[in-house]
Scaffold this motif. Sequence first.
Motif, mmCIF file in Angstrom:
data_model
loop_
_atom_site.group_PDB
_atom_site.id
_atom_site.type_symbol
_atom_site.label_atom_id
_atom_site.label_comp_id
_atom_site.label_asym_id
_atom_site.label_seq_id
_atom_site.Cartn_x
_atom_site.Cartn_y
_atom_site.Cartn_z
ATOM 1 N N GLU A 142 51.186 -18.198 58.464
ATOM 2 C CA GLU A 142 50.012 -18.596 59.316
ATOM 3 C C GLU A 142 50.214 -17.359 60.519
ATOM 4 O O GLU A 142 49.297 -16.841 61.076
ATOM 5 N N SER A 143 51.502 -17.171 61.053
ATOM 6 C CA SER A 143 51.736 -16.183 62.067
ATOM 7 C C SER A 143 51.495 -15.019 61.619
ATOM 8 O O SER A 143 50.701 -14.013 62.423
ATOM 9 N N VAL A 144 51.923 -14.464 60.365
ATOM 10 C CA VAL A 144 51.457 -13.213 59.790
ATOM 11 C C VAL A 144 49.853 -12.916 59.837
ATOM 12 O O VAL A 144 49.433 -11.927 60.515
ATOM 13 N N ARG A 145 49.184 -14.071 59.490
ATOM 14 C CA ARG A 145 47.786 -13.843 59.365
ATOM 15 C C ARG A 145 47.045 -13.625 60.682
ATOM 16 O O ARG A 145 46.220 -13.072 61.185
ATOM 17 N N GLU A 146 47.645 -14.654 61.766
ATOM 18 C CA GLU A 146 47.081 -14.545 63.004
ATOM 19 C C GLU A 146 47.427 -13.226 63.536
ATOM 20 O O GLU A 146 46.436 -12.386 64.384
ATOM 21 N N PHE A 147 48.665 -12.386 63.399
ATOM 22 C CA PHE A 147 49.227 -11.197 64.030
ATOM 23 C C PHE A 147 48.146 -10.124 63.321
ATOM 24 O O PHE A 147 47.633 -9.275 64.316
ATOM 25 N N VAL A 148 47.806 -10.270 62.127
ATOM 26 C CA VAL A 148 47.043 -9.345 61.318
ATOM 27 C C VAL A 148 45.762 -9.282 61.964
ATOM 28 O O VAL A 148 44.747 -8.280 62.251
ATOM 29 N N ALA A 149 45.233 -10.559 62.415
ATOM 30 C CA ALA A 149 43.669 -10.719 62.847
ATOM 31 C C ALA A 149 43.716 -10.059 64.268
ATOM 32 O O ALA A 149 42.652 -9.631 64.639
ATOM 33 N N VAL A 150 44.855 -10.227 65.201
ATOM 34 C CA VAL A 150 44.754 -9.820 66.354
ATOM 35 C C VAL A 150 44.796 -8.092 66.502
ATOM 36 O O VAL A 150 44.035 -7.611 66.982
ATOM 37 N N THR A 151 45.837 -7.627 65.532
ATOM 38 C CA THR A 151 46.035 -6.231 65.896
ATOM 39 C C THR A 151 45.464 -5.481 64.658
ATOM 40 O O THR A 151 45.500 -4.093 64.867
ATOM 41 N N ASP A 152 44.958 -6.120 63.685
ATOM 42 C CA ASP A 152 44.246 -5.259 62.545
ATOM 43 C C ASP A 152 45.317 -4.164 61.957
ATOM 44 O O ASP A 152 45.000 -3.140 61.534
ATOM 45 N N VAL A 153 46.582 -4.889 61.795
ATOM 46 C CA VAL A 153 47.518 -4.095 60.879
ATOM 47 C C VAL A 153 47.705 -4.784 59.532
ATOM 48 O O VAL A 153 47.428 -5.961 59.500
ATOM 49 N N ASP A 154 48.522 -4.041 58.641
ATOM 50 C CA ASP A 154 48.803 -4.665 57.237
ATOM 51 C C ASP A 154 49.886 -5.640 57.412
ATOM 52 O O ASP A 154 50.563 -5.846 58.735
ATOM 53 N N GLU A 155 50.218 -6.662 56.513
ATOM 54 C CA GLU A 155 50.920 -7.739 56.612
ATOM 55 C C GLU A 155 52.457 -7.095 56.673
ATOM 56 O O GLU A 155 53.291 -7.747 57.523
ATOM 57 N N GLU A 156 52.856 -5.992 55.979
ATOM 58 C CA GLU A 156 54.051 -5.706 56.154
ATOM 59 C C GLU A 156 54.488 -5.274 57.720
ATOM 60 O O GLU A 156 55.658 -5.553 58.108
ATOM 61 N N ARG A 157 53.506 -4.415 58.400
ATOM 62 C CA ARG A 157 54.026 -4.348 59.611
ATOM 63 C C ARG A 157 54.072 -5.450 60.642
ATOM 64 O O ARG A 157 54.551 -5.529 61.575
ATOM 65 N N ALA A 158 53.205 -6.265 60.220
ATOM 66 C CA ALA A 158 53.007 -7.557 61.113
ATOM 67 C C ALA A 158 54.334 -8.231 60.785
ATOM 68 O O ALA A 158 54.962 -8.930 61.793
ATOM 69 N N ARG A 159 54.726 -8.492 59.475
ATOM 70 C CA ARG A 159 56.188 -9.267 59.456
ATOM 71 C C ARG A 159 57.180 -8.446 60.301
ATOM 72 O O ARG A 159 58.184 -9.186 60.673
ATOM 73 N N PHE A 160 57.421 -7.096 60.069
ATOM 74 C CA PHE A 160 58.278 -6.476 60.938
ATOM 75 C C PHE A 160 58.476 -6.903 62.312
ATOM 76 O O PHE A 160 59.401 -7.273 62.866
ATOM 77 N N PHE A 161 57.275 -6.914 63.102
ATOM 78 C CA PHE A 161 57.433 -7.329 64.586
ATOM 79 C C PHE A 161 57.505 -8.662 64.592
ATOM 80 O O PHE A 161 58.184 -8.963 65.614
ATOM 81 N N LEU A 162 57.212 -9.580 63.934
ATOM 82 C CA LEU A 162 57.531 -11.134 63.871
ATOM 83 C C LEU A 162 58.779 -11.410 63.566
ATOM 84 O O LEU A 162 59.425 -12.247 64.220
ATOM 85 N N GLU A 163 59.389 -10.633 62.766
ATOM 86 C CA GLU A 163 60.781 -10.829 62.475
ATOM 87 C C GLU A 163 61.707 -10.186 63.603
ATOM 88 O O GLU A 163 62.933 -10.804 63.968
ATOM 89 N N SER A 164 61.310 -9.166 64.238
ATOM 90 C CA SER A 164 62.182 -8.816 65.343
ATOM 91 C C SER A 164 61.926 -9.660 66.327
ATOM 92 O O SER A 164 63.044 -9.795 67.212
ATOM 93 N N ALA A 165 60.712 -10.322 66.585
ATOM 94 C CA ALA A 165 60.833 -11.167 67.846
ATOM 95 C C ALA A 165 60.990 -12.651 67.369
ATOM 96 O O ALA A 165 60.975 -13.530 67.968
ATOM 97 N N GLY A 166 61.945 -13.013 66.277
ATOM 98 C CA GLY A 166 62.286 -14.285 65.584
ATOM 99 C C GLY A 166 61.212 -15.249 65.613
ATOM 100 O O GLY A 166 61.297 -16.485 65.681
ATOM 101 N N TRP A 167 59.932 -14.645 64.884
ATOM 102 C CA TRP A 167 58.832 -15.290 64.556
ATOM 103 C C TRP A 167 58.081 -15.914 65.803
ATOM 104 O O TRP A 167 57.385 -17.103 65.524
#
Length: 374
Positions: A6-31
Amino acid sequence: MASQEESVREFVAVTDVDEERARFFLESAGWNLQLALASFFEDGADDDIVTLPQPEGGSSVSRSAGPSNQPRVASFRDLMQEAEDDSDEEEGQRFFAGGSERSGQQIVGPPKKKSSNEVVEDLFRGAKEHGAVPLDRSGKGPGEPSKSQAFLGGGYRLGAAPEEESTYVAGERQTSNSQQDVHVVLKLWKSGFSLDNGDLRSYNDPENASFLEAIRRGEIPMELRQRSRGGQVNLDMEDHRDEDFTKPKVAFKAFGGEGQKLGSATPELVSAPPTSQQDQAANEAQASASITLDTSQPVTNIQIRLADGGRLVQKFNHTHRVSDLRQFVVAARPAMAAREFVLMTTFPNKELSDENQTLQQANLLNAVIVQRLK
């Protein structure tokens, strides 16, 4: 897992990036979604992400959870910045720590302190780049003529004819506010520097930072410009980087100024004329005869120690006064008539200021009197 998707989908919806890029920033921030979004808009919006390969045969710095086999991640901006920093000799050592499995935080250590040898080398290199020239052994630069100092003192002008008297010609006086040329020798030692024959000043002292920086830029420091009061400053640099500081002994320098002579060249001294032992004995006998002694009255012996080392012993009546003692001393030593002196008692020392007192009133019966010159 559902919350992460769900966090990945929300990140993609806000930033308009692909899921792989979204997972990178979420993992860097501890989700943490808010922290990941802030990191993206701060750093990730303009940079592409690349993967740095794991160094072969070396262990990477890891978190406390244990070693990680995942590669470190950085941006092109980090790579360019690292290339610039590698060219800087003063940059500290770099470390990587923290972050997630695919990210890390770069830590830069404190700047490396330069050794005294490197500081001296920088100063000479900076001075040469701004036009400084090496001096030969005679102390002159290449092509520089020797400069003789003109005589500025006074003297006597000889007359044109034998009967014409010589006249004194005064020299030029330099006022304290006039411009003056200053010659300073900067000596660079192993642990600091000194000016001329002055004390050692440390390279690491913050108070000396502006002085050394001006030398490195090829400029005359303000400290030396103030000495010249607008005149020319000649600065020589001596290389003593392999030597410990030794302060030279200051040579004696005679006074070269002017003064006013007060009075005569030598003070006028009043000295007693030399007398023979026969004359001295005759004077003492005459002084003793001048004392009128009444044997029917009480008699006391007074011993007088003179300032010239002599000693007199005389009998006096109790009714004699202190002034009679003074007259007796002057009669025995006629030279004392021109000198000022006082008579004092011993133990305790007390000046006999009231000469109208009798010997009994002054408590001088069988006493010892001392003569002291003023």
